[in-house]
Design a protein around this motif. Structure first.
Motif, mmCIF file in Angstrom:
data_model
loop_
_atom_site.group_PDB
_atom_site.id
_atom_site.type_symbol
_atom_site.label_atom_id
_atom_site.label_comp_id
_atom_site.label_asym_id
_atom_site.label_seq_id
_atom_site.Cartn_x
_atom_site.Cartn_y
_atom_site.Cartn_z
ATOM 1 N N HIS A 129 0.841 -1.209 0.000
ATOM 2 C CA HIS A 129 0.000 0.000 0.000
ATOM 3 C C HIS A 129 0.869 1.250 0.000
ATOM 4 O O HIS A 129 1.901 1.286 0.662
ATOM 5 C CB HIS A 129 -0.870 0.058 1.264
ATOM 6 C CG HIS A 129 -1.993 -0.937 1.262
ATOM 7 N ND1 HIS A 129 -3.279 -0.584 0.935
ATOM 8 C CD2 HIS A 129 -2.015 -2.261 1.521
ATOM 9 C CE1 HIS A 129 -4.058 -1.668 1.012
ATOM 10 N NE2 HIS A 129 -3.311 -2.696 1.372
ATOM 11 N N LYS A 130 0.409 2.270 -0.734
ATOM 12 C CA LYS A 130 1.132 3.545 -0.750
ATOM 13 C C LYS A 130 0.169 4.695 -1.039
ATOM 14 O O LYS A 130 -0.608 4.631 -1.989
ATOM 15 C CB LYS A 130 2.215 3.498 -1.845
ATOM 16 C CG LYS A 130 2.881 4.810 -2.152
ATOM 17 C CD LYS A 130 3.869 5.200 -1.081
ATOM 18 C CE LYS A 130 4.457 6.573 -1.324
ATOM 19 N NZ LYS A 130 5.101 7.102 -0.117
ATOM 20 N N LEU A 183 -1.337 2.889 -4.372
ATOM 21 C CA LEU A 183 -1.213 1.422 -4.436
ATOM 22 C C LEU A 183 -2.142 0.845 -3.387
ATOM 23 O O LEU A 183 -2.095 1.205 -2.219
ATOM 24 C CB LEU A 183 0.238 0.996 -4.183
ATOM 25 C CG LEU A 183 1.268 1.531 -5.177
ATOM 26 C CD1 LEU A 183 2.671 1.055 -4.814
ATOM 27 C CD2 LEU A 183 0.919 1.130 -6.613
ATOM 28 N N ARG A 184 -2.984 -0.093 -3.836
ATOM 29 C CA ARG A 184 -4.059 -0.527 -2.963
ATOM 30 C C ARG A 184 -4.023 -2.029 -2.705
ATOM 31 O O ARG A 184 -4.953 -2.752 -3.054
ATOM 32 C CB ARG A 184 -5.394 -0.140 -3.587
ATOM 33 C CG ARG A 184 -5.392 1.334 -3.963
ATOM 34 C CD ARG A 184 -6.753 1.877 -4.021
ATOM 35 N NE ARG A 184 -7.311 1.880 -5.356
ATOM 36 C CZ ARG A 184 -8.598 2.103 -5.597
ATOM 37 N NH1 ARG A 184 -9.436 2.239 -4.604
ATOM 38 N NH2 ARG A 184 -9.023 2.147 -6.822
ATOM 39 N N PHE A 235 12.831 1.097 -2.484
ATOM 40 C CA PHE A 235 12.851 2.172 -1.485
ATOM 41 C C PHE A 235 13.152 3.551 -2.060
ATOM 42 O O PHE A 235 13.579 4.442 -1.341
ATOM 43 C CB PHE A 235 13.831 1.841 -0.338
ATOM 44 C CG PHE A 235 13.527 0.528 0.329
ATOM 45 C CD1 PHE A 235 12.429 0.398 1.165
ATOM 46 C CD2 PHE A 235 14.320 -0.579 0.091
ATOM 47 C CE1 PHE A 235 12.135 -0.813 1.765
ATOM 48 C CE2 PHE A 235 14.029 -1.796 0.689
ATOM 49 C CZ PHE A 235 12.939 -1.916 1.523
ATOM 50 N N LEU A 236 12.929 3.731 -3.373
ATOM 51 C CA LEU A 236 12.931 5.094 -3.898
ATOM 52 C C LEU A 236 11.659 5.788 -3.428
ATOM 53 O O LEU A 236 11.592 7.008 -3.343
ATOM 54 C CB LEU A 236 13.009 5.090 -5.428
ATOM 55 C CG LEU A 236 14.332 4.586 -6.003
ATOM 56 C CD1 LEU A 236 14.262 4.474 -7.510
ATOM 57 C CD2 LEU A 236 15.479 5.485 -5.589
ATOM 58 N N GLU A 237 10.629 4.991 -3.132
ATOM 59 C CA GLU A 237 9.451 5.476 -2.414
ATOM 60 C C GLU A 237 9.322 4.637 -1.148
ATOM 61 O O GLU A 237 9.698 3.463 -1.138
ATOM 62 C CB GLU A 237 8.163 5.299 -3.234
ATOM 63 C CG GLU A 237 8.130 6.061 -4.528
ATOM 64 C CD GLU A 237 8.021 7.563 -4.360
ATOM 65 O OE1 GLU A 237 7.835 8.037 -3.218
ATOM 66 O OE2 GLU A 237 8.156 8.259 -5.383
ATOM 67 N N HIS A 238 8.751 5.254 -0.138
ATOM 68 C CA HIS A 238 8.560 4.549 1.123
ATOM 69 C C HIS A 238 7.112 4.041 1.195
ATOM 70 O O HIS A 238 6.179 4.836 1.216
ATOM 71 C CB HIS A 238 8.863 5.509 2.283
ATOM 72 C CG HIS A 238 8.810 4.854 3.614
ATOM 73 N ND1 HIS A 238 9.928 4.624 4.373
ATOM 74 C CD2 HIS A 238 7.768 4.332 4.303
ATOM 75 C CE1 HIS A 238 9.571 3.991 5.482
ATOM 76 N NE2 HIS A 238 8.273 3.816 5.457
ATOM 77 N N ALA A 239 6.946 2.742 1.197
ATOM 78 C CA ALA A 239 5.596 2.158 1.240
ATOM 79 C C ALA A 239 4.968 2.377 2.614
ATOM 80 O O ALA A 239 5.664 2.485 3.609
ATOM 81 C CB ALA A 239 5.667 0.672 0.924
#
Ligand SMILES: Nc1ncnc2c1ncn2[C@@H]1O[C@H](COP(=O)(O)OP(=O)(O)OP(=O)(O)O)[C@@H](O)[C@H]1O
Ligand SMILES: [Mg+2]
Length: 247
Positions: free
Chosen positions: A9-10, A18-19, A50-54
């Motif tokens: 999820h994000k 992100l679901r 980890f370029l984005e943090h979930a």
């Protein structure tokens, strides 16, 4: 399994992008992700290293089980070391030559001695027929050449999985084939990969499995022949029809 993602999820600014994504990549598999613009495909790939943090989700990479929302520093390093990403806009270092771009990750990521790393990079360029570009800077290379260098840079690291985010979408049409050829050769060598692309030729002919992604989740997935000929979900049919009209 080489890679397994569970319930990812994000959110961005309170909006769920992100679901609850589930995704697997097996040994030697090429998983192609297709889906509409804005559905979260890039965010998905970026969340995996980890370029984005979930906000939530589990990642299994080889034998490591990682909580994507609360990774330790060591886990982040480990994942980055064992995966590689190929970007739409190549992301080469502008002030380094083709050879140096390929050698860089080996030197700084894997601690290889410079001379040895440059030998590996030269061999990779040779194999691609790009030996004469070794000392060229990115600005002196075509988009197709830059992307082929980008792929070589990922490949020499021998990552568990390479994540490709629309690797050909910034290229002139006549250069797309050169890059897809490199990717197909890589697939034949058994390199596990996840490829976000709009190149349906690649999805049909190279994918082990095609994943249709929309609205922040996997809608359905299957062998390319099945998914293209017999989509189960209305959402998938709608997307495939819209492609047929555009091409
Ligand atoms: N850093 C960010 N901050 C806020 N919103 C973002 C950020 N990154 C992405 N988004 C939003 O998340 C959604 C999904 O974007 P994403 O880039 O993952 O889609 P995509 O499926 O890769 O689309 P495309 O096919 O156009 O590349 C979009 O609505 C986008 O605006
Ligand atoms: Mg994208």
């Amino acid at each position: 399994m080489v890679l397994e993602v569970h319930n990812l999820h994000k959110q961005f600014k309170g909006k769920e992008i992100l679901r609850g994504v589930d995704l697997t990549v097996g040994a030697g598999e090429v998983v192609v992700i297709i889906g509409p613009s804005g559905s979260g495909k890039t965010t998905l790939l970026r969340s995996l290293n980890f370029l984005e943090h979930a906000d939530r989700g589990q990642l299994q990479l080889k034998d490591q089980q990682i909580d994507l929302a609360k990774p330790t520093k060591q886990q982040v390093q480990w994942v980055r070391r064992h995966t590689a990403m190929v970007f739409q806009n190549y992301n080469l270092f502008k002030n380094k030559t083709a050879l140096q771009n390929i050698a860089e990750g080996l030197i700084y990521g894997q601690g290889m001695a410079r001379q040895k790393a440059e030998g590996v990079a030269r061999a990779a360029l040779d194999k691609l027929g790009l030996a004469d570009q070794a000392d060229a800077y990115p600005a002196e290379l075509s988009g197709g050449q830059q992307q082929r260098i980008g792929i070589a840079r990922a490949t020499v690291l021998h990552p568990e999985v390479i994540l490709f985010d629309e690797p050909t979408s910034a290229l002139d049409p006549e250069l797309v084939g050169t890059v897809l050829n490199d990717m197909q050769a890589l697939a034949k060598q058994g390199q596990p990969m996840v490829v976000v692309t709009h190149q349906m030729w690649f999805a049909r002919n190279v994918a082990s499995r095609v994943v249709f992604f929309a609205d922040g989740r996997v809608v359905e997935e299957g062998a390319p022949a099945d998914l293209f000929a017999h989509p189960k979900e209305e959402r998938t049919r709608h997307f495939l029809n819209s492609l047929a009209e555009n091409y």
